[in-house]
Design an enzyme around this catalytic site. Structure first.
Site, PDB file in Angstrom:
ATOM      1  N   LYS A   1       0.511  -1.118   0.012  1.00  0.00           N
ATOM      2  CA  LYS A   1       0.010   0.057  -0.008  1.00  0.00           C
ATOM      3  C   LYS A   1       0.827   1.438   0.092  1.00  0.00           C
ATOM      4  O   LYS A   1       0.804   2.364  -0.679  1.00  0.00           O
ATOM      5  CB  LYS A   1      -0.963  -0.023   1.184  1.00  0.00           C
ATOM      6  CG  LYS A   1      -1.739   1.100   1.196  1.00  0.00           C
ATOM      7  CD  LYS A   1      -2.442   1.472   2.603  1.00  0.00           C
ATOM      8  CE  LYS A   1      -1.590   2.193   3.621  1.00  0.00           C
ATOM      9  NZ  LYS A   1      -1.877   2.725   4.924  1.00  0.00           N
TER      10      LYS A   1
ATOM     11  N   ASP B   1      -6.179   0.789   1.120  1.00  0.00           N
ATOM     12  CA  ASP B   1      -6.259   1.036   2.695  1.00  0.00           C
ATOM     13  C   ASP B   1      -7.546   0.665   3.014  1.00  0.00           C
ATOM     14  O   ASP B   1      -8.366  -0.018   2.267  1.00  0.00           O
ATOM     15  CB  ASP B   1      -6.335   2.756   2.714  1.00  0.00           C
ATOM     16  CG  ASP B   1      -7.058   3.421   2.196  1.00  0.00           C
ATOM     17  OD1 ASP B   1      -8.160   2.857   1.485  1.00  0.00           O
ATOM     18  OD2 ASP B   1      -7.343   4.461   2.438  1.00  0.00           O
TER      19      ASP B   1
END
Length: 374
Positions: A242, A260
């Protein structure tokens, strides 16, 4: 002529007398045979008649659906009755899908068209891309909401944003970067001093260890520069896929999907995927869009999750993609009540409710300063 015996005609008479009983017996046997034949014929005719009558009755019963009762017990024993035909079973028709119209009943009215779980791959791709286009019109200036001036600052800020808000990180990083502007400076920093600066971000000890560790790795392995490859970034302490995609997409212009908590929640609500593992979500959603759309798609989804499609109380009644959302109705559907749930952060006031995103465009249609700016 008959044979004459010694006494002349007497022999013939006696023979005739002896033959007479034989003829009589033969005649009686013939009569008996004839009588038996008559009885046999009558029996056959009776049997045929009985069978014919039973067959006729059976046919009549099949036609009428009810068998006649026998006239007596004797006749019941002699002629077997046809079984009563069972009443016709009630035919049960399986209900059609809820979307099908029921005869004589008006179809239910829905505000948003829900997408079935079994929609085709083509339909899913079209719906997903249309949602992204709609969000692009609502958030034309979507961008990472972390303040940064170079890839190093973005990398550190993204690591610090775990389990806290971007606004809190933006309030913390100015002091950190003023004291430690380069990877070399942060690598040689006193951990206790860094912890004190990062305390407002939460989990400050673990985050201090990560930012000092990645600064040392950058200094020792990459000459103090942030690498532009995914395989190099994920080797740094505290950096996962991420964080790596945030840096690659916004500092190097290389497409990536940022999975996320907001992104995970929304793509599952929209039924783009049922996966729960971030890496599998990334792969599933990435297959729905061209690679060039990945970075902007991430911004659109995350912005929408922070402002309208909240985890507990999504503002369904004020959502611009409500007709495309299978989860419509999980939140407030009344437009006026839904508007009160909209959240926009600006100028350091978390949770402040401001005007919709379009209000941040100036008269010429140019995006105003991004949210989070002073």
């Amino acid at each position: 002529m008959g044979e004459q015996g010694p006494d002349g005609g007497k022999k013939t008479a006696k023979a005739t007398k002896r033959a007479a009983p034989v003829k009589k017996a033969t005649a009686e046997k013939g009569a008996v045979s004839e009588s038996a034949a008559k009885k046999t014929g009558a029996a056959k005719r009776t049997g045929v008649a009985k069978k014919t009558g039973v067959a006729k009755k059976t046919a009549d019963v099949e036609k009428t659906g009810a068998a006649e009762k026998p006239a007596s017990a004797a006749s019941a024993r002699k002629a077997p009755l046809a079984k009563k035909s069972a009443p016709p079973k009630k035919v049960t028709v399986a209900p059609k899908k809820a979307t099908a119209a029921v005869k004589g009943v008006a179809p239910a009215k829905t505000v948003a068209a829900r997408s079935p779980r079994d929609e085709s791959r083509t339909a899913l791709v079209r719906r997903a891309r249309r949602i992204n286009r709609e969000l692009a019109e609502v958030y034309p200036y979507a961008h990472p909401e972390l303040d940064f001036e170079n890839p190093f600052q973005l990398l550190v800020a993204t690591v610090l944003s775990a389990q806290t808000t971007d606004l809190r990180v933006n309030q913390t990083t100015p002091a950190l970067f003023a004291k430690y502007p380069t990877p070399e400076d942060l690598a040689a920093a006193n951990p206790e001093e860094v912890e004190e600066i990062l305390r407002p971000c939460g989990f400050f000890r673990a985050k201090t260890k990560s930012v000092i560790g990645l600064s040392k790795a950058l200094t020792e392995d990459f000459g103090g520069e942030v690498p532009g490859r995914l395989e190099d970034l994920v080797k740094l302490p505290g950096v996962g896929r991420k964080t790596a995609f945030v840096v690659l997409g916004n500092a190097f212009g290389r497409p990536g999907i940022t999975v996320d908590t907001h992104f995970q929640r929304l793509v599952r609500r929209w039924q783009w995927t049922e996966e729960t593992d971030p890496d599998k979500i990334e792969a599933a959603v990435g297959a729905l869009f061209p690679k060039s759309d990945w970075t902007d798609l991430s911004h659109h989804v995350i912005w929408h999750g922070r402002r309208i499609c909240h985890a507990r109380k999504p503002a369904c009644g004020a959502c611009p993609i409500a007709p495309l959302c299978p989860a419509y109705g999980e939140g407030e559907t009344d437009p006026e009540k839904a508007k009160k749930l909209l959240k926009y952060e600006k100028g350091g006031f978390p949770g402040q409710r401001l005007k919709p995103p379009q209000a941040y465009l100036d008269a010429g249609g140019t995006p105003a300063p991004p949210l989070g700016a002073g």
